[in-house]
Design an enzyme around this catalytic site. Structure first.
Site, PDB file in Angstrom:
ATOM      1  CB  SER A   1      -0.939   0.036   1.243  1.00  0.00           C
ATOM      2  OG  SER A   1      -1.340   1.158   1.443  1.00  0.00           O
TER       3      SER A   1
ATOM      4  CE1 TYR B   1      -3.695  -2.188   5.285  1.00  0.00           C
ATOM      5  CE2 TYR B   1      -3.069   0.037   4.690  1.00  0.00           C
ATOM      6  CZ  TYR B   1      -3.460  -1.186   4.353  1.00  0.00           C
ATOM      7  OH  TYR B   1      -3.826  -1.436   3.039  1.00  0.00           O
TER       8      TYR B   1
END
Length: 191
Positions: A49, A62
Site C-alpha cells: 500500500s 496498518y
C-alpha cells in the site's frame, strides 16, 4: 485494515494485521523462493500500500505492516536478483472496496478501482526489474517526498492533502460490517 486511534486497537486486531499483512508475505515468499532460486527465474509480486511510504494518523498498525512489506520487498529484490528472481511491491492508494468503507475521499486520495491494481500487477510482470510500483504512479513521488520531510513539513503536507484525520474521523456505521470482520479475523492459526 482496522482504523482509528492506535490506543483503541485490540491486541487481536494488531496481531491479525501483522500476521496477515506481513507474516503472510514472509511465509508465501519462503514457500516459493527455493524453487525459483533453483530454476534461476521467477517473480514475486507483493501487494502492499502507499501506506508503506506515507503513514497516516489512524493507520498506525496498518502502515507499520505495509512499511515492513515495502522493506522486505526491497531487501528481497536485491538479495535474489543474482539468482534470477525479481521481486516487486505494488503500492495502491485507497482502493474502492470495503477496505475504505466509511472513510471520506479527499482531493488527494481519489480511490483507485481494483482493476487499476490488477493493471499495475500486469505492468510489473511486463517490467520485472521494477521494485516499487505505485497505483496511481505519480503518488510514489509524494511518498518519497514525504519520507524526506522533517516532522513539521510531513504533518503540514498530510493536513494540506486532507489526510490528517481521514482514518480518525469516519462513519462508524458505514464501516461497521468491515470493522467487525477485521476485529474478529483470525490470522495464522497453530495446529
Amino acid at each position: 485494515m482496522p482504523i482509528g486511534p492506535f490506543l483503541d486497537a485490540s491486541e487481536q486486531s494488531i496481531r491479525t494485521s501483522v500476521e496477515v499483512n506481513f507474516y503472510g508475505v514472509l511465509t508465501g515468499s519462503q514457500l516459493v523462493l527455493p524453487e525459483m532460486v533453483k530454476r534461476r527465474s521467477g517473480h514475486i509480486i507483493n501487494i502492499a500500500s502507499l501506506a508503506g511510504l506515507i503513514a497516516l494518523p489512524g493507520q498506525v498498525v496498518y502502515a507499520g505492516t505495509k512499511f515492513a512489506v515495502v522493506g522486505l520487498t526491497t531487501a528481497m529484490a536485491d538479495e535474489f536478483a543474482p539468482h534470477g528472481v525479481n521481486v516487486t511491491c505494488v503500492m495502491p492508494t485507497f482502493t474502492n472496496t470495503d477496505l475504505t468503507s466509511g472513510t471520506k475521499n479527499t482531493g488527494a486520495q481519489k480511490p483507485v478501482q481494483p482493476e487499476e491494481i490488477a493493471a499495475g500487477v500486469v505492468k510489473a510482470l511486463d517490467n520485472p526489474r521494477i521494485t516499487h510500483l505505485s497505483v496511481p504512479g505519480p503518488l510514489r513521488f509524494v511518498g518519497l517526498l514525504t519520507s524526506l520531510l522533517p516532522p513539521r513539513g510531513r504533518r503540514w503536507l498530510t493536513k494540506k492533502f486532507g489526510n490528517d484525520d481521514v482514518f480518525l474521523k469516519f462513519d462508524a456505521t458505514a464501516r461497521a460490517a468491515y470493522e467487525q470482520r477485521a476485529q474478529t479475523a483470525i490470522g495464522v492459526v497453530e495446529d
